[in-house]
Design a protein around this motif. Structure first.
Motif, PDB file in Angstrom:
ATOM      1  N   ALA A 238       0.563  -6.807  -1.473  1.00  0.00           N
ATOM      2  CA  ALA A 238       0.402  -5.347  -1.312  1.00  0.00           C
ATOM      3  C   ALA A 238       1.379  -4.933  -0.251  1.00  0.00           C
ATOM      4  N   HIS A 239       1.653  -5.721   0.968  1.00  0.00           N
ATOM      5  CA  HIS A 239       2.488  -5.470   1.645  1.00  0.00           C
ATOM      6  C   HIS A 239       4.128  -5.044   1.099  1.00  0.00           C
ATOM      7  N   LEU A 240       4.132  -6.018   0.364  1.00  0.00           N
ATOM      8  CA  LEU A 240       5.776  -5.999  -0.213  1.00  0.00           C
ATOM      9  C   LEU A 240       6.025  -4.615  -1.319  1.00  0.00           C
ATOM     10  N   VAL A 241       4.739  -4.691  -2.006  1.00  0.00           N
ATOM     11  CA  VAL A 241       4.829  -3.578  -3.206  1.00  0.00           C
ATOM     12  C   VAL A 241       4.649  -2.064  -2.253  1.00  0.00           C
ATOM     13  N   GLY A 242       3.736  -2.273  -1.599  1.00  0.00           N
ATOM     14  CA  GLY A 242       3.343  -0.927  -0.975  1.00  0.00           C
ATOM     15  C   GLY A 242       4.589  -0.471   0.087  1.00  0.00           C
ATOM     16  N   THR A 243       5.263  -1.222   0.736  1.00  0.00           N
ATOM     17  CA  THR A 243       6.472  -1.010   1.409  1.00  0.00           C
ATOM     18  C   THR A 243       7.420  -0.361   0.595  1.00  0.00           C
ATOM     19  N   LEU A 244       7.735  -0.963  -0.690  1.00  0.00           N
ATOM     20  CA  LEU A 244       8.879  -0.480  -1.667  1.00  0.00           C
ATOM     21  C   LEU A 244       8.442   1.031  -2.040  1.00  0.00           C
ATOM     22  N   GLU A 245       6.972   1.242  -2.265  1.00  0.00           N
ATOM     23  CA  GLU A 245       6.663   2.406  -2.711  1.00  0.00           C
ATOM     24  C   GLU A 245       6.797   3.600  -1.717  1.00  0.00           C
ATOM     25  N   LEU A 246       6.946   3.216  -0.582  1.00  0.00           N
ATOM     26  CA  LEU A 246       7.114   4.237   0.655  1.00  0.00           C
ATOM     27  C   LEU A 246       8.446   4.711   0.875  1.00  0.00           C
ATOM     28  N   LEU A 247       9.323   3.687   0.168  1.00  0.00           N
ATOM     29  CA  LEU A 247      10.671   3.995   0.449  1.00  0.00           C
ATOM     30  C   LEU A 247      11.338   5.183  -0.299  1.00  0.00           C
TER      31      LEU A 247
END
Length: 503
Positions: free
Chosen positions: A174-183
């Motif tokens: 969730a941390h990795l995918v969520g971070t990408l989604e917010l870029l």
């Protein structure tokens, strides 16, 4: 010559950015590359004095050692040292220039970015590789405007990014995918690989998740780094849990108060790791245990922290501690607290004002805007043992109680004036129970550490070589990334990135 750059960003604070940068610096150094660490903006109360007479974050100094270099101001051009929950001292290219609120600093970031890019260009022209550490997370939406610490910097210099996440705290996918989604789309394109940090267990059980992650994002997992038990490295800001094998039998009991604005707490890592010492940190509301030695640490807001100590009952505790034969050392702000009065008429560290000290030494300290930044070597006079360290302080202490100095320093350093320095530092009380000094790093050298522990009451002191221990930990980090990170794939990615841009 213009070198290549790789930036390590994290999904959260304490994801492992500082550690990974240090590990990469040593791993690339072992490949005979000239490599240098860089952090555009750091917020920390742990700092170090550089070879060029400035102040940078302690983590960047540690990374410099990993790269085989002396710390330099360009490695961390912007350092924020919080003085309150709403404000901080702003240090630009090693010098304290401003005291600002968070809102004021947000407006100042465009100017700070000029210093960041100036320092980066100098390093980029001198070294084969610049390994950059981000701050916090690039997905902090409220901080993206005028960002100089993460993607704002990466886009300004057009460098690739690897994203590290801590699996030990849970929710790593969730941390990795969520971070990408917010870029943004251009920011996403910069993320060339993932690193998963602090993994415990069987990698085969993690593999289905890694396969899903790569398929979901199109971004490769460059490595899964194991949880390194007993890793001892310089803390960037928070107090790291340290574990060491302790000897059977009596151990020296050391107590250190955790001040609200405690600074340079890495001073105490050698005590915490010594096999014959039990070092206890005491926070707000906690019972203060009996001790052989009490050490008052440095502070970024000495007057406020002294008031906090008074409220927590430390004045009566110290009186009893000394009455029953205990020993006391004050370092930097802790040294200033030993006196009769602290004065901050110019509001250097907080609201202007003054406060009575513990009254254990006949001296007063006045805080001044010009900060003293010096590397020092000398001799601890009452123990007749050499010592080395550094000064970072804004106070000038004076009074009849300072006639018996703790340390005599060696000659004036290069580029420093006689007016800026005195040969004598600190104090030793007439009864020999109290010592105080402005010198940080007091316990780092084995001979000085052993002599102080013996003074504090420890018999048959075992020698501990702290610099050697730090070097062993750096080598351990390098072995970890060489074994568990696909270094060849990482370097191929970097070569491809810069080959495209060279066309």
């Amino acid at each position: 010559m213009i070198g290549q750059t790789i930036m390590v960003q994290g999904t959260t604070s304490d994801a492992g950015k500082s550690t990974l940068v240090a590990a990469l610096c040593r791993a690339f150094l072992q490949q005979n590359k000239s490599v240098v660490p860089f952090k555009p903006q750091n917020m920390a109360l742990n700092s170090a004095v550089t070879i060029d007479g400035g102040e940078i974050g302690r983590a960047q100094a540690f990374q410099a050692y990993a790269a085989g270099l002396e710390p330099m101001v360009d490695m961390n051009p912007v350092l924020l040292k919080p003085t309150t929950d709403m404000g901080a001292q702003i240090i630009i290219q090693g010098k304290a220039l401003h005291q600002m609120s968070a809102t004021q600093y947000h407006g100042y970031k465009t100017i700070a970015m000029e210093a960041v890019l100036d320092s980066f260009r100098r390093l980029n022209e001198q070294y084969d590789l610049v390994v950059v550490e981000g701050a916090g997370s690039p997905a902090e939406i409220n901080l993206r405007d005028r960002d100089i610490a993460n993607m704002g910097f990466a886009e300004a210099v057009d460098c690739p990014v690897i994203l590290v996440a801590d699996i030990d705290r849970g929710g790593v996918f969730a941390h990795l995918v969520g971070t990408l989604e917010l870029l943004s789309e251009s920011e996403k394109a910069r993320v060339q690989g993932f690193v998963i940090n602090r993994f415990r267990g069987d990698i085969a059980l993690l593999q289905p998740g890694l396969d899903w992650l790569e398929e979901r994002t199109g971004t490769p997992v460059l490595g899964v780094l194991p949880y390194l038990h007993g890793l001892h490295i310089d803390g960037e800001d928070g107090i790291n849990p340290l574990q060491a094998d302790k000897n059977e039998g009596r151990r020296l009991q050391v107590v250190v108060p955790v001040l609200p604005r405690i600074s340079n707490h890495t001073d105490f890592d050698p005590l915490r790791l010594h096999p014959q010492v039990d070092c206890h940190y005491v926070g707000a509301g906690q019972t203060i245990p009996p001790a052989d030695l009490v050490v008052l640490p440095g502070s970024k807001n000495t007057i406020a922290d002294l008031r906090w100590l008074m409220e927590q009952g430390w004045a009566s505790y110290l009186q009893k501690h000394l009455r029953y034969g205990g020993k006391l050392i004050g370092i930097c702000g802790g040294f200033q607290m030993l006196g009769d009065l602290l004065v901050d008429e110019q509001g250097v560290e907080g609201p202007a004002g003054s406060v009575a000290g513990f009254g254990l030494v006949a001296m007063r300290t006045e805080l001044m805007p010009d900060k003293q930044l010096h590397r020092r070597t000398g001799v601890i006079l009452p123990l007749n043992v050499p010592v080395a360290g550094y000064e970072i302080h804004a106070g000038i202490s004076s009074g009849p109680g300072l006639q018996n100095a703790m340390i005599r320093f060696d000659g004036i350093g290069a580029g420093e004036s006689n007016e800026a320095q005195s040969d004598l530092d600190g104090v030793v009380s007439d009864d020999g129970k109290i010592m105080g000094t402005y010198l940080h790093g007091l316990f780092d050298q084995s001979n000085a550490l052993s002599a102080i522990l013996e003074w504090a009451g420890l018999e048959q002191v075992e020698t501990m070589d702290y610099p050697r221990l730090r070097e062993q930990q750096i080598e351990r980090l390098a072995r970890c990334v060489n074994e568990h990170l696909d270094m060849e794939r990482l370097q191929q990615m970097m070569q491809s990135w810069y080959a495209v841009r060279a066309k």
